[in-house]
Every structure is written in C-alpha cells, then in structure tokens.
Design a protein around this motif. Sequence first.
Motif, PDB file in Angstrom:
ATOM      1  N   TRP A 165     -15.543   7.035 -26.599  1.00 32.57           N
ATOM      2  CA  TRP A 165     -15.023   5.928 -27.769  1.00 32.57           C
ATOM      3  C   TRP A 165     -16.053   5.935 -28.263  1.00 32.57           C
ATOM      4  O   TRP A 165     -17.243   5.270 -27.888  1.00 32.57           O
ATOM      5  N   TYR A 166     -16.067   4.552 -29.572  1.00 36.03           N
ATOM      6  CA  TYR A 166     -16.943   3.706 -30.052  1.00 36.03           C
ATOM      7  C   TYR A 166     -16.732   2.427 -29.280  1.00 36.03           C
ATOM      8  O   TYR A 166     -15.711   2.014 -29.207  1.00 36.03           O
ATOM      9  N   PRO A 197     -22.030   5.018 -20.429  1.00 36.84           N
ATOM     10  CA  PRO A 197     -22.223   6.853 -21.687  1.00 36.84           C
ATOM     11  C   PRO A 197     -22.549   6.236 -23.314  1.00 36.84           C
ATOM     12  O   PRO A 197     -21.933   5.538 -23.708  1.00 36.84           O
ATOM     13  N   ALA A 254     -27.398   9.113 -21.827  1.00 40.67           N
ATOM     14  CA  ALA A 254     -26.838   9.895 -22.942  1.00 40.67           C
ATOM     15  C   ALA A 254     -27.600  11.314 -22.419  1.00 40.67           C
ATOM     16  O   ALA A 254     -29.220  11.684 -21.777  1.00 40.67           O
ATOM     17  N   VAL A 255     -26.422  12.367 -21.762  1.00 44.35           N
ATOM     18  CA  VAL A 255     -26.283  13.780 -21.230  1.00 44.35           C
ATOM     19  C   VAL A 255     -26.652  14.479 -21.977  1.00 44.35           C
ATOM     20  O   VAL A 255     -26.340  15.158 -23.683  1.00 44.35           O
TER      21      VAL A 255
HETATM   22  O1  A3S Z   1     -20.323  10.364 -29.391  1.00 46.00           O
HETATM   23  C1  A3S Z   1     -19.149   9.821 -29.414  1.00 46.00           C
HETATM   24  C2  A3S Z   1     -19.136   9.340 -28.082  1.00 46.00           C
HETATM   25  O2  A3S Z   1     -18.728   9.742 -26.952  1.00 46.00           O
HETATM   26  C3  A3S Z   1     -19.212   9.782 -25.588  1.00 46.00           C
HETATM   27  N1  A3S Z   1     -20.656  11.068 -25.450  1.00 46.00           N
HETATM   28  C4  A3S Z   1     -21.228  10.878 -24.653  1.00 46.00           C
HETATM   29  N2  A3S Z   1     -22.075   9.864 -24.055  1.00 46.00           N
HETATM   30  C5  A3S Z   1     -23.416  10.227 -23.552  1.00 46.00           C
HETATM   31  N3  A3S Z   1     -24.156  11.820 -23.694  1.00 46.00           N
HETATM   32  C6  A3S Z   1     -23.533  12.754 -24.272  1.00 46.00           C
HETATM   33  N4  A3S Z   1     -23.581  13.968 -24.207  1.00 46.00           N
HETATM   34  C7  A3S Z   1     -21.818  12.512 -25.210  1.00 46.00           C
HETATM   35  N5  A3S Z   1     -21.313  12.914 -26.030  1.00 46.00           N
HETATM   36  C8  A3S Z   1     -20.213  12.281 -25.695  1.00 46.00           C
HETATM   37  C9  A3S Z   1     -19.907   8.793 -25.635  1.00 46.00           C
HETATM   38  O3  A3S Z   1     -18.882   7.598 -24.873  1.00 46.00           O
HETATM   39  C10 A3S Z   1     -20.087   8.916 -27.207  1.00 46.00           C
HETATM   40  N6  A3S Z   1     -19.456   7.056 -27.363  1.00 46.00           N
HETATM   41  N7  A3S Z   1     -21.250   3.544 -26.455  1.00 46.00           N
HETATM   42  C11 A3S Z   1     -20.183   4.769 -27.475  1.00 46.00           C
HETATM   43  C12 A3S Z   1     -20.341   4.549 -29.040  1.00 46.00           C
HETATM   44  O4  A3S Z   1     -19.898   2.377 -29.161  1.00 46.00           O
HETATM   45  C13 A3S Z   1     -21.220   6.334 -27.181  1.00 46.00           C
HETATM   46  O5  A3S Z   1     -22.149   6.245 -27.206  1.00 46.00           O
END
Ligand code: A3S
Length: 129
Positions: free
Chosen positions: A114-115, A76, A41-42
């Motif tokens: 994506w989810y 992500p 998570a960024v």
């Molecule tokens: O939040 C919905 C999807 O958007 C992406 N995303 C991020 N991922 C990491 N750091 C951030 N700051 C982000 N902002 C948006 C991700 O792809 C996120 N989707 N694993 C999936 C859900 O099943 C997910 O986290």
Amino acid sequence: MKVLLIHSDYIEFITKEKALRQAIDEPKSGRMEECLVAFTAVEKDDENISDIAEKLVKEISDVAEQVKTKRVVLYPYAHLSKNLASPNFALDVLKSAEQLLEKEYEVMRAPFGWYKAFTLKTKGHPLGE
Ligand code: A3S
C-alpha cells in the motif's frame, strides 16, 4: 536490505491506496507508543541470502536493546532502495521477521503493498511522510 531504525515516542499510520495487485495485506491503520520503527526495503541481493529474516531480526534486536524498548514496528518502506526484491519475497521476509520478533517483543507489521501515510514523533520533533 536497507533498514532505517527510529526510536519513536509514537508512530501512527494509515493505508491510502493499493500500490500492488498481488502480495498485499488487508488495509489498516495503526498506532504504537514508544517503539522502535524499522523502515525496511528488501533488496534483490537479499534473495540469495538464506537467513535474511534472522539477520534483520538481529539488527533490530541489537538496537532495541540499546534503546531499551520492547515494542517494534516493521514498516515496509520501498523508497529506501532502487534495487528492490520481488514483492512476494519481500513480504515473506517481513512475515518471518515478525514471527521471530514476536518471541520477545510486542510487534506491529504495517500493511504491505500500500501507499501509506504516517506520523511519527521522536524526541519532540513531529515528522510526516
Ligand atoms: O512499492 C509499493 C509498496 O509495496 C511494498 N513493497 C516493498 N516493501 C519493501 N521492500 C520491497 N522489496 C517491496 N516491494 C514492494 C511496500 O509496502 C510499498 N509501500 N511505505 C509505502 C509507501 O507509502 C511503501 O513503501
């Protein structure tokens, strides 16, 4: 940034539904055997750090060396933080980290925006999202 690193026997993932309208990759499914999965998570604060992708790569490489793997999945994973960076910034960081890691590792970047569903096996215990 929050990073959860799991040395896995394998991971499989598949895109389900779009979660964003912009900063989105093509849908895809993937699988990688014996690899280090970096759920990432960024965060907002990362937007002020110029070499944040390099720092992520350093963290991943250190652990990859410890567990002796040459395969990395960049996944992500927004659920690790309540203080997320903007999608555009987060996607840029993950793409930069992918490019840097590719110099030394076989790398798979799971689709952004994506989810997704994943199955991961580590030390014989299957987990699911
Ligand atoms: O939040 C919905 C999807 O958007 C992406 N995303 C991020 N991922 C990491 N750091 C951030 N700051 C982000 N902002 C948006 C991700 O792809 C996120 N989707 N694993 C999936 C859900 O099943 C997910 O986290």
